[in-house]
Write an enzyme that holds these catalytic residues in place. Structure first.
Site, short mmCIF file in Angstrom:
data_model
loop_
_atom_site.label_atom_id
_atom_site.label_comp_id
_atom_site.label_asym_id
_atom_site.label_seq_id
_atom_site.Cartn_x
_atom_site.Cartn_y
_atom_site.Cartn_z
N HIS A 34 0.84 -1.21 0.00
CA HIS A 34 0.00 0.00 0.00
C HIS A 34 0.88 1.26 0.00
O HIS A 34 0.61 2.22 -0.71
CB HIS A 34 -0.87 0.06 1.26
CG HIS A 34 -1.88 -1.03 1.40
ND1 HIS A 34 -1.80 -1.98 2.39
CD2 HIS A 34 -3.01 -1.30 0.70
CE1 HIS A 34 -2.85 -2.79 2.30
NE2 HIS A 34 -3.59 -2.41 1.28
N GLN A 145 -0.81 -3.64 -9.14
CA GLN A 145 -0.84 -4.77 -10.08
C GLN A 145 -1.19 -6.08 -9.37
O GLN A 145 -1.66 -7.03 -9.98
CB GLN A 145 0.51 -4.87 -10.79
CG GLN A 145 0.66 -6.02 -11.77
CD GLN A 145 -0.35 -5.99 -12.90
OE1 GLN A 145 -0.84 -4.92 -13.27
NE2 GLN A 145 -0.70 -7.16 -13.42
P1 AMP Z 1 -6.51 -3.51 -0.48
O1 AMP Z 1 -6.36 -2.76 0.80
O2 AMP Z 1 -6.09 -4.95 -0.39
O3 AMP Z 1 -7.84 -3.31 -1.15
O4 AMP Z 1 -5.45 -2.88 -1.48
C1 AMP Z 1 -5.47 -1.51 -1.78
C2 AMP Z 1 -4.61 -1.25 -2.99
O5 AMP Z 1 -3.27 -1.67 -2.71
C3 AMP Z 1 -5.07 -2.04 -4.22
O6 AMP Z 1 -4.95 -1.23 -5.37
C4 AMP Z 1 -4.09 -3.19 -4.25
O7 AMP Z 1 -3.90 -3.71 -5.55
C5 AMP Z 1 -2.83 -2.54 -3.73
N1 AMP Z 1 -1.93 -3.55 -3.20
C6 AMP Z 1 -2.23 -4.51 -2.26
N2 AMP Z 1 -1.17 -5.31 -2.06
C7 AMP Z 1 -0.18 -4.85 -2.87
C8 AMP Z 1 1.17 -5.27 -3.11
N3 AMP Z 1 1.71 -6.32 -2.50
N4 AMP Z 1 1.89 -4.56 -4.01
C9 AMP Z 1 1.35 -3.50 -4.65
N5 AMP Z 1 0.09 -3.06 -4.47
C10 AMP Z 1 -0.67 -3.73 -3.60
#
Ligand code: AMP
Length: 277
Positions: A34, A145
């Site tokens: 994030h 991604q």
């Molecule tokens: P989430 O809180 O899981 O909904 O994620 C929020 C944003 O962070 C989304 O756009 C995810 O794709 C991105 N995200 C989550 N994990 C990763 C990661 N390991 N690397 C890059 N972006 C991430």
């Protein structure tokens, strides 16, 4: 850093933020993946807004909504350190008040892969992202991604609905053992965490074959399945080699491909992917 919950507070502060304004939507329990999005937004935008909202609409009835990890205080500390200007933490009642009945359905690219296994998931994602876009009116929005199909769905929605927003997709941040970072990794026991390293191994094995000129998508899917079969703690839902734009399964890779996988490690569902080349 301002932290607000109501729409009125949000609008009040948003109207005085200098542009370009970058938005990073999250469900909280923030990790370095994030923060890499926030970091990129900070470099590219005059103002950075982060939303933290565990969106009930994108969870299925048998999924982990009630136990999804949360730690708002720690999240706010991390975002303050990243120099974020504004954090919006709406409640479910603000996002979906009684009587709510308008949904965004992105048709074709929502159907395969995650969409096939998680009915309604992308309807929930597209709707909440549209609401975030409307409420915050960012110039740029940052996604990972890591959620490859989500990125395709949001790009499609942004174009179809004429949002004047640049969608930026940032690379996957991985743990030292190459496990893609995820808020859900906290569910893993140490044994499961070790087993989960097979996910990136499967993707990397298929990528290696591609780099050695294998162009049969079926063969790359088989290579991933073979690697997974060596780890009894991991149960594969799909191991896909698809067109990165349409997400339809390929037979032959002509130029680009998206290798993507979804697995259960114990009760924890994890996804990961690699873009070829
Ligand atoms: P989430 O809180 O899981 O909904 O994620 C929020 C944003 O962070 C989304 O756009 C995810 O794709 C991105 N995200 C989550 N994990 C990763 C990661 N390991 N690397 C890059 N972006 C991430």
């Amino acid at each position: 850093m301002k932290v607000v919950t109501t729409l009125a507070e949000l609008w009040d502060i948003r109207k005085n933020l200098p542009g370009p304004v970058g938005l990073v939507p999250t469900m909280g329990y923030l990790h370095p993946g994030h923060l890499s999005l926030v970091h990129t937004a900070r470099k590219e935008c005059a103002s950075v807004v982060v939303s933290i909202f565990v969106n009930p609409a994108q969870f299925g009835p048998k999924e982990d909504l009630s136990r999804y990890p949360r730690d708002l205080e720690h999240d706010l500390q991390l975002l303050e350190q990243e120099g974020v200007d504004l954090v919006w933490t709406p409640t479910p009642e603000i996002m979906y008040p009684a009587g709510f009945q308008t949904w965004i359905q992105v048709e074709e690219v929502s159907k395969p892969l995650e969409g096939a296994l998680r009915p309604g998931h992308f309807r929930g994602v597209a709707t909440v992202v549209a609401k975030l876009f409307n409420a915050i009116q960012p110039h740029k929005a940052y996604f990972g991604q890591k959620d490859a199909q989500q990125a395709v769905v949001i790009r499609q929605m942004t174009g179809d609905l004429n949002y004047p927003i640049e969608i930026r997709i940032c690379p996957i941040t991985r743990e030292p053992n190459n496990l893609a970072m995820s808020s859900r990794n906290v569910y893993l026991s140490s044994e499961e965490r070790r087993a989960a390293s097979v996910i990136s191994q499967a993707l990397f094995a298929a990528r290696d074959a591609f780099q050695n000129n294998e162009r049969s998508a079926g063969r790359l899917r088989n290579i991933m399945q073979e690697v997974f079969s060596q780890e009894p703690l991991v149960h594969v839902q799909y191991a896909s080699c698809a067109d990165p734009d349409t997400l339809q399964e390929l037979e032959i890779i002509h130029d680009r491909a998206l290798l993507s996988v979804a697995v259960f490690v114990g009760k924890t569902r994890l996804i990961d992917n690699i873009l070829l080349p």
